[in-house]
Motif scaffolding. Structure first.
Motif, PDB file in Angstrom:
ATOM      1  N   VAL A 180      15.917  26.272  42.437  1.00  0.00           N
ATOM      2  CA  VAL A 180      16.573  24.999  42.735  1.00  0.00           C
ATOM      3  C   VAL A 180      18.093  25.201  42.782  1.00  0.00           C
ATOM      4  CG1 VAL A 180      17.085  22.697  41.834  1.00  0.00           C
ATOM      5  CG2 VAL A 180      14.736  23.554  41.798  1.00  0.00           C
ATOM      6  N   SER A 220      20.341  24.493  46.077  1.00  0.00           N
ATOM      7  CA  SER A 220      21.222  23.332  46.118  1.00  0.00           C
ATOM      8  C   SER A 220      21.961  23.204  44.804  1.00  0.00           C
ATOM      9  CB  SER A 220      20.348  22.088  46.370  1.00  0.00           C
ATOM     10  OG  SER A 220      21.134  20.935  46.382  1.00  0.00           O
ATOM     11  N   PRO A 221      23.183  23.717  44.756  1.00  0.00           N
ATOM     12  CA  PRO A 221      23.927  23.707  43.489  1.00  0.00           C
ATOM     13  C   PRO A 221      24.096  22.299  42.915  1.00  0.00           C
ATOM     14  CG  PRO A 221      25.011  25.112  45.111  1.00  0.00           C
ATOM     15  CD  PRO A 221      23.927  24.375  45.850  1.00  0.00           C
ATOM     16  N   LEU A 222      24.325  21.320  43.761  1.00  0.00           N
ATOM     17  CA  LEU A 222      24.426  19.938  43.263  1.00  0.00           C
ATOM     18  C   LEU A 222      23.151  19.219  43.662  1.00  0.00           C
ATOM     19  CD1 LEU A 222      28.076  19.207  44.390  1.00  0.00           C
ATOM     20  CD2 LEU A 222      27.274  19.535  42.049  1.00  0.00           C
ATOM     21  N   TYR A 223      22.063  19.636  43.002  1.00  0.00           N
ATOM     22  CA  TYR A 223      20.762  19.191  43.486  1.00  0.00           C
ATOM     23  C   TYR A 223      20.487  17.719  43.208  1.00  0.00           C
ATOM     24  CZ  TYR A 223      19.998  20.435  38.602  1.00  0.00           C
ATOM     25  OH  TYR A 223      20.114  20.559  37.252  1.00  0.00           O
ATOM     26  N   ASP A 224      19.591  17.183  43.995  1.00  0.00           N
ATOM     27  CA  ASP A 224      18.971  15.880  43.781  1.00  0.00           C
ATOM     28  C   ASP A 224      18.013  16.049  42.596  1.00  0.00           C
ATOM     29  OD1 ASP A 224      17.279  13.688  43.803  1.00  0.00           O
ATOM     30  OD2 ASP A 224      16.988  13.703  45.982  1.00  0.00           O
ATOM     31  N   GLU A 269      14.240  15.867  43.057  1.00  0.00           N
ATOM     32  CA  GLU A 269      13.548  17.040  43.600  1.00  0.00           C
ATOM     33  C   GLU A 269      13.486  18.160  42.558  1.00  0.00           C
ATOM     34  OE1 GLU A 269      11.905  16.697  46.153  1.00  0.00           O
ATOM     35  OE2 GLU A 269      12.821  14.979  47.125  1.00  0.00           O
ATOM     36  N   TYR A 270      14.554  18.302  41.794  1.00  0.00           N
ATOM     37  CA  TYR A 270      14.546  19.259  40.678  1.00  0.00           C
ATOM     38  C   TYR A 270      13.328  18.989  39.813  1.00  0.00           C
ATOM     39  CZ  TYR A 270      16.030  21.198  36.120  1.00  0.00           C
ATOM     40  OH  TYR A 270      16.089  21.866  34.929  1.00  0.00           O
TER      41      TYR A 270
END
Lengths: 412, 412
Positions: free
Chosen positions: A54, A58-62, A65-66
């Motif tokens: 994850v 996407s470093p600044l993930y949603d 979704e994480y």
């Protein structure tokens, strides 16, 4: 049937052999007549792998979704544990968080449990199922999306189930065999405690004795859930491990239950700030906004309207703290002379509910340290805890000396 | 907005790089104005690992737990794909089977899709979401448990979504760039087809050209879903790959669309059984109960009230077939002289909807094989297919000769 909750952490279900071993422990409790709720973590390493994917994606993930990705590890273990139990002729089935349903709020990746309606699982127990294997660490939000509970979420899940099902006990199987008077790695006289009060456990957990996550202990305390910590790698009797319980259940005890430490602390001093209302708020709001976890705070005696403000934080947050305080100095929001940072300190604490009724514990602690030639840099106290910051190089010595002085190697 | 369904198989999402590549393809379609439903498989290797764990834990597993464990692989990919799309500023979210919900019956590990209510996803499209990433291969049973759809379940999921959302097309991204007139590995003149009729694809799929799973083609045919097979490893134009469609959409075509083969066939002959009603039923019920997949069946002309019954099955099922037939012989339920097994045969078939209107295809096929000195052991025909069993050593030769003779290297 009385209900028992058993929780197995990642190392206890790290592979199929260990899952089998854990299942045997469950079988023993079923044979005693319990309806058992088993909470499982992901096989060790799995969650880190998923989190890594994850982070890389996407470093600044949603966080929604994480949660959907990361929760899958526990689902795998839950199914495998149910199958293992079935192979042993123990009627079992797995439940994912949303199937229970374990209802949480919408704070994805650090959700709070709101409700665990027990009806679905109770109905299965009534039909003859003996074990409900529940994927830990996860729930479902009001929007119908998967949530995770954050660090230590499986412990919290276990305690919440124990509360919801009014379980006789909640057994946390882990890779240590209980709670010790201090870390056996730095003090060979460390002794396993048979019982410890919730309040003491809370202080020890937050002070770095990471056997149980703080949240799960808080929850257990609130709902009076008897928590037992024990090893999944040893044969167990009914008295194994450490029982975390209400202080009334602890008949005799030492004044001090344990000595805790935290190695990577730093001490920062903001020198010569104006001694007037609002200054502390300015400093600590700034630090909080910068994501600095301030622990101890001391304010020196004022001289000529100016004072020094000293606080501690984890070593790896010092740079962030310096940056934030420099920024508000440059903006003119705070005026101070120097910002001194000492990165070579550690925190040592003695914890015990006995302190409430017995005086002289602090004095004794300071004398022990003084006798060893250890200088105390900062002191803070609470009702059941005394903490000091000292030079890091004396940390082990301090722990050992305090353990001896308070005779923690002896049963209370 | 028109809806497009895009399905990515395990090799197309095998790692984060490939997921990124797939997401870019999705982005291209979103830019064209589609609302896209993406169906993802598990990262390649993952499902096998999970299945391996289940098998090792419990050889005769509870299929409900199998499904709970095995479905987790697709959930991971769905979340990672959604995150990747979000990173590309494409509004996306993941959906697990139960969240859609994709409703199936309760036939765990080989469940049938019963309904896909489109409301939830449609509502999100209406709010501005451009891509719904759905975990393939899974659904939810009437009892609220997770089901999986069995082999090729992600293809079937994709087609079912295309039907439920009346999608303009269902693109199946895989590791081949389309459907060929025959296997390019054994015939270098093999040509990629631009279009193929559903019926032809069905015959080719069931004959071992494993580009699409039979069930997904059947479903596409029933709901008139335009299916396109194309490679996820090449830059794609709108005309890439092979379109599987209604035969009316194929203007010009060869009489024969393709030559298929199946290498590991065996031919078994039950010699001298009584030629009376019920005998065939006895034999083939026995074989079916024993789990033998009988393919071709031929009955010889009767002589003096007795006949030979010949059938084919996969090589690895011969032992099972022999055992089953011996058992009923010993029980006196079937009387026969010998059971002959020839494990060295292969099946070669020509397939084409053009056969319906053109005679002489079978005759031509037989002459081609005869000219090559290849003896035909068993023949079966359907409306659009002629299959023969021949010695395995001639299989490649037969495929090449037939491909030449029917001029499949030329566009129809």
């Amino acid at each position: 049937m009385p209900v028992l909750v058993m929780k197995f952490g990642g190392t206890s279900v790290a592979n199929l052999d260990r899952i089998r071993r854990a299942a045997k422990r469950v079988g023993v409790e079923v044979a005693k007549g319990y309806d058992v709720i088993v909470i499982v973590s992901a096989m060790s390493g799995r969650t880190n792998e998923l989190v890594g994917w994850v982070d890389e994606t996407s470093p600044l993930y949603d966080a929604r979704e994480y949660d959907a990705v990361v929760s899958s590890g526990e689902n795998v273990t839950a199914g495998l544990m149910a199958l293992t139990l079935q192979e042993m002729d123990v009627p079992a089935r797995s439940w994912q968080g949303w199937q229970v349903p374990l209802k949480t709020n919408s704070a994805h990746s650090q959700a709070r449990i709101e409700e665990i309606p027990p009806e679905n699982i109770r109905a299965k127990f009534a039909e003859g199922m003996k074990v409900a294997v529940v994927a830990g660490f996860q729930g479902i939000s009001p929007e119908g999306r998967i949530t995770t509970l954050g660090r230590g979420g499986s412990d919290t899940t276990a305690v919440a189930f124990a509360a919801a099902f009014e379980a006789e006990r909640c057994d946390i199987y882990t890779d240590v065999d209980g709670v010790y008077t201090t870390d056996p790695r730095i003090c060979d006289k460390a002794r396993k405690l048979d019982k410890i009060a919730f309040e003491e456990m809370l202080e020890l957990a937050s002070l770095g004795a990471k056997v149980l996550q703080t949240r799960s202990v808080e929850l257990a305390m609130r709902y009076k859930v008897k928590l037992r910590v024990l090893s999944s790698f040893e044969e167990q009797s009914d008295e194994a491990g450490t029982l975390v319980c209400d202080e009334e259940e602890i008949m005799e005890s030492n004044v001090v239950a344990g000595v805790a430490y935290s190695r990577d602390e730093a001490k920062l001093t903001v020198q010569s700030v104006a001694d007037r209302p609002g200054i502390a708020a300015t400093i600590f709001t700034t630090l909080s906004d910068a994501g600095v976890n301030v622990d101890m705070i001391v304010q020196d005696i004022s001289e000529e309207g100016r004072t020094d403000m000293t606080f501690s934080c984890p070593t790896d947050q010092v740079a962030r703290a310096e940056q934030a305080l420099l920024a508000i100095k440059e903006k003119g929001e705070l005026n101070y002379a120097e910002l001194l940072a000492d990165r070579n300190v550690a925190k040592v604490s003695v914890v015990g509910i006995g302190m409430r009724s017995q005086s002289g514990v602090a004095a004794k602690m300071f004398k022990v340290l003084s006798d060893e030639g250890i200088n105390i840099k900062v002191i803070t106290t609470s009702e059941i805890k005394i903490s000091v910051l000292i030079d890091r190089k004396y940390m082990e010595l301090a722990v050992q000396a305090l353990h001896d002085a308070f005779e923690l190697h002896k049963t209370g």
